[in-house]
Design a protein around this motif. Structure first.
Motif, PDB file in Angstrom:
ATOM      1  N   GLY A 121     -68.173 -18.275  47.514  1.00 40.86           N
ATOM      2  CA  GLY A 121     -68.342 -17.650  48.813  1.00 40.86           C
ATOM      3  C   GLY A 121     -69.279 -16.467  48.730  1.00 40.86           C
ATOM      4  N   PHE A 122     -69.608 -15.917  49.868  1.00 41.93           N
ATOM      5  CA  PHE A 122     -70.457 -14.734  49.953  1.00 41.93           C
ATOM      6  C   PHE A 122     -69.593 -13.485  50.128  1.00 41.93           C
ATOM      7  CE2 PHE A 122     -73.304 -18.158  51.322  1.00 41.93           C
ATOM      8  CZ  PHE A 122     -74.421 -17.887  50.546  1.00 41.93           C
ATOM      9  N   PHE A 123     -70.131 -12.362  49.629  1.00 40.40           N
ATOM     10  CA  PHE A 123     -69.482 -11.051  49.755  1.00 40.40           C
ATOM     11  C   PHE A 123     -68.046 -11.098  49.215  1.00 40.40           C
ATOM     12  CE2 PHE A 123     -72.509 -11.536  53.295  1.00 40.40           C
ATOM     13  CZ  PHE A 123     -73.407 -10.539  52.948  1.00 40.40           C
ATOM     14  N   VAL A 124     -67.947 -11.580  47.977  1.00 40.99           N
ATOM     15  CA  VAL A 124     -66.648 -11.727  47.333  1.00 40.99           C
ATOM     16  C   VAL A 124     -66.365 -10.506  46.457  1.00 40.99           C
ATOM     17  CG1 VAL A 124     -66.804 -14.234  47.352  1.00 40.99           C
ATOM     18  CG2 VAL A 124     -67.661 -12.961  45.379  1.00 40.99           C
ATOM     19  N   LYS A 125     -65.103 -10.324  46.116  1.00 37.08           N
ATOM     20  CA  LYS A 125     -64.711  -9.247  45.218  1.00 37.08           C
ATOM     21  C   LYS A 125     -64.945  -9.683  43.780  1.00 37.08           C
ATOM     22  CE  LYS A 125     -61.300  -6.718  47.953  1.00 37.08           C
ATOM     23  NZ  LYS A 125     -59.916  -6.190  47.998  1.00 37.08           N
ATOM     24  N   GLY A 126     -65.427  -8.721  42.979  1.00 35.99           N
ATOM     25  CA  GLY A 126     -65.697  -9.011  41.580  1.00 35.99           C
ATOM     26  C   GLY A 126     -65.574  -7.766  40.734  1.00 35.99           C
ATOM     27  N   ALA A 127     -66.416  -7.686  39.708  1.00 38.32           N
ATOM     28  CA  ALA A 127     -66.379  -6.546  38.795  1.00 38.32           C
ATOM     29  C   ALA A 127     -66.730  -5.266  39.549  1.00 38.32           C
ATOM     30  CB  ALA A 127     -67.365  -6.768  37.649  1.00 38.32           C
ATOM     31  N   PRO A 128     -65.987  -4.186  39.349  1.00 34.32           N
ATOM     32  CA  PRO A 128     -66.285  -2.924  40.047  1.00 34.32           C
ATOM     33  C   PRO A 128     -67.579  -2.297  39.530  1.00 34.32           C
ATOM     34  CG  PRO A 128     -64.531  -2.602  38.452  1.00 34.32           C
ATOM     35  CD  PRO A 128     -64.800  -4.069  38.485  1.00 34.32           C
ATOM     36  N   TYR A 129     -68.272  -1.600  40.410  1.00 35.90           N
ATOM     37  CA  TYR A 129     -69.507  -0.907  40.053  1.00 35.90           C
ATOM     38  C   TYR A 129     -69.713   0.250  41.011  1.00 35.90           C
ATOM     39  CZ  TYR A 129     -71.400  -3.577  43.991  1.00 35.90           C
ATOM     40  OH  TYR A 129     -71.620  -4.111  45.229  1.00 35.90           O
ATOM     41  N   ASP A 130     -70.619   1.122  40.677  1.00 36.32           N
ATOM     42  CA  ASP A 130     -70.958   2.270  41.517  1.00 36.32           C
ATOM     43  C   ASP A 130     -72.353   2.052  42.080  1.00 36.32           C
ATOM     44  OD1 ASP A 130     -68.561   3.554  40.994  1.00 36.32           O
ATOM     45  OD2 ASP A 130     -69.346   4.581  39.237  1.00 36.32           O
ATOM     46  N   LEU A 131     -72.451   1.832  43.383  1.00 36.21           N
ATOM     47  CA  LEU A 131     -73.736   1.627  44.030  1.00 36.21           C
ATOM     48  C   LEU A 131     -74.531   2.918  43.993  1.00 36.21           C
ATOM     49  CD1 LEU A 131     -75.411  -0.468  45.601  1.00 36.21           C
ATOM     50  CD2 LEU A 131     -74.444   0.470  47.709  1.00 36.21           C
ATOM     51  N   PHE A 132     -75.738   2.843  43.422  1.00 39.08           N
ATOM     52  CA  PHE A 132     -76.601   4.012  43.217  1.00 39.08           C
ATOM     53  C   PHE A 132     -75.900   5.073  42.383  1.00 39.08           C
ATOM     54  CE2 PHE A 132     -77.881   2.536  47.577  1.00 39.08           C
ATOM     55  CZ  PHE A 132     -79.017   1.853  47.147  1.00 39.08           C
ATOM     56  N   GLY A 133     -74.870   4.669  41.628  1.00 38.44           N
ATOM     57  CA  GLY A 133     -74.148   5.613  40.800  1.00 38.44           C
ATOM     58  C   GLY A 133     -73.241   6.553  41.555  1.00 38.44           C
ATOM     59  N   LEU A 134     -73.032   6.305  42.852  1.00 36.33           N
ATOM     60  CA  LEU A 134     -72.260   7.233  43.692  1.00 36.33           C
ATOM     61  C   LEU A 134     -71.116   6.545  44.425  1.00 36.33           C
ATOM     62  CD1 LEU A 134     -75.238   9.204  45.289  1.00 36.33           C
ATOM     63  CD2 LEU A 134     -73.796   9.946  43.385  1.00 36.33           C
ATOM     64  N   ILE A 135     -71.368   5.355  44.980  1.00 31.17           N
ATOM     65  CA  ILE A 135     -70.405   4.705  45.870  1.00 31.17           C
ATOM     66  C   ILE A 135     -69.663   3.615  45.100  1.00 31.17           C
ATOM     67  CG2 ILE A 135     -70.095   3.503  48.065  1.00 31.17           C
ATOM     68  CD1 ILE A 135     -72.860   4.563  48.878  1.00 31.17           C
ATOM     69  N   PRO A 136     -68.365   3.775  44.843  1.00 32.30           N
ATOM     70  CA  PRO A 136     -67.614   2.720  44.141  1.00 32.30           C
ATOM     71  C   PRO A 136     -67.449   1.493  45.038  1.00 32.30           C
ATOM     72  CG  PRO A 136     -66.138   4.482  44.837  1.00 32.30           C
ATOM     73  CD  PRO A 136     -67.530   4.959  45.142  1.00 32.30           C
ATOM     74  N   MET A 137     -67.786   0.325  44.504  1.00 33.45           N
ATOM     75  CA  MET A 137     -67.704  -0.928  45.253  1.00 33.45           C
ATOM     76  C   MET A 137     -67.240  -2.057  44.342  1.00 33.45           C
ATOM     77  SD  MET A 137     -71.127  -0.866  47.670  1.00 33.45           S
ATOM     78  CE  MET A 137     -70.587  -2.368  48.499  1.00 33.45           C
TER      79      MET A 137
END
Length: 376
Positions: A121-137
């Motif tokens: 599917g699209f826009f699924v949950k997966g490994a955590p990361y920090d978008l631009f090093g600031l926003i946890p997603m």
């Protein structure tokens, strides 16, 4: 009635002609570029590559550093159920050992586990990361709905996902290419303008120095200079040194091209008129010559980026560009150093596809811009 229609048609033609006459130069270039199929394809691909590089964490289906089973083959997207019937929901089947044995090695044959599908599917949950090093997603553009690992291009010798590493590698490869081209453009354009405008002894001495730079055998010099950096040096120091070396050897050709354009523009009437009324050299260069040179510079930049991408990939393959833990396409290609590995695990050549797409995209955009900037 015929006369009325004829008059209306003439008015429309005149109106269109007036609109085109009032177009700015950039609007005219954009209109010509839109007519070029290859140019627009290159523009779309370049935009997509930049978006993927900027949002690599979002587009990568997995964590590029996560390890698992080594040399796992690519998992194909399937639209069939276990019994062979069609399904509208795409899925992948995890690879597992079957009860059948290889007749040569007598090892269990690895095949898809049809009892355990992973729906996509699209826009699924997966490994955590920090978008631009600031926003946890945790959201990823594409992947398994249940969050399980999927390997669309297989894994490498350490069990890391090849597709995710290739997406993250686009950051370093494109960053090196854009940094080198920016420095080359600034230095080459400045030297070419000064040499072509002032001429005389200035032009003679500058061109002798340019010829010396162009005479260097670049590849042996790249290898010699990059080997001066100790292996234990920090990654950013090594990366900066590589960018500086590639820029120092790449500006000369750009300066030659800009010099040729400047020599022609310096003899045009409006430049001579500016000299006659006492305009300063700085004003003439920056307001009269540079704007007319920029169209050629922009095209040269788009055509120079592919060569830098190829050079970085080659140096990375030899181990002279990027060091772990950074990821680049050239560094990933180090796993293809032996024929036995390529023959057994051909999916590790996937970074070559990314390099080919990048080179094609910038070359196509450069060709389209060249025709749009100078259609004659």
């Amino acid at each position: 009635m015929v006369a009325v229609h004829s008059s209306t048609g003439q008015e429309q033609v005149v109106s269109i002609a007036e609109q085109r006459a009032n177009e700015s130069y950039m609007a005219l270039v954009w209109r010509r570029l839109r007519r070029s199929f290859t140019g627009m394809v290159g523009l779309v691909l370049v935009v997509l590559l930049i978006l993927i590089a900027v949002f690599a964490d979002f587009f990568a289906p997995m964590d590029p550093k996560e390890t698992g089973a080594s040399f796992t083959p690519p998992q194909g997207i399937s639209l069939t159920e276990k019994d062979g019937s069609l399904s509208i929901w795409p899925r992948v089947y995890a690879m597992a050992e079957t009860e059948e044995l290889d007749p040569v090695t007598f090892q269990p044959i690895v095949g898809p586990n049809y009892d355990n599908p992973h729906y996509l599917g699209f826009f699924v949950k997966g490994a955590p990361y920090d978008l631009f090093g600031l926003i946890p997603m945790q959201r990823h553009f594409f992947g398994a709905v249940d969050g399980e690992a999927v390997h669309f291009l297989g894994t490498d010798k350490f069990g890391r996902d090849v597709l995710s590493r290739a997406i993250h590698g686009s950051r370093i490869s494109l960053a090196i290419a854009l940094s080198v081209v920016f420095i080359v453009t600034v230095i080459g354009t400045s030297v070419g303008l000064i040499s072509g405008y002032f001429g005389g002894s200035v032009d003679a001495w500058v061109q002798r120095f340019v010829e010396i730079v162009l005479a260097f055998p670049q590849l042996p010099l790249y290898l010699a200079l990059t080997s001066l950096i100790p292996v234990t040096a920090p990654t950013n120091v090594f990366l900066t040194f590589v960018v500086v070396v590639m820029s120092a050897l790449g500006w000369a050709q750009m300066s030659r091209e800009v010099r040729g354009k400047t020599l022609a523009l310096a003899r045009i009437d409006y430049v001579r008129a500016a000299m006659a009324i006492g305009a300063t050299d700085r004003r003439i260069i920056f307001q009269h010559i540079l704007p007319n040179v920029m169209s050629h510079v922009i095209v040269a930049v788009t055509l120079h980026i592919p060569s830098v991408v190829l050079l970085e990939s080659f140096l990375g393959f030899l181990g002279f560009a990027v060091k772990p833990p950074l990821i680049s396409w050239g560094l990933m290609l180090q796993d293809t150093a032996t024929y036995s590995v390529i023959g057994s695990y051909p999916w590790i050549l996937a970074p070559v596809g990314f390099v080919l797409v990048t080179v094609f995209a910038f070359n196509a955009l450069g060709d389209g811009l060249r025709d749009a900037v100078d259609p004659y």
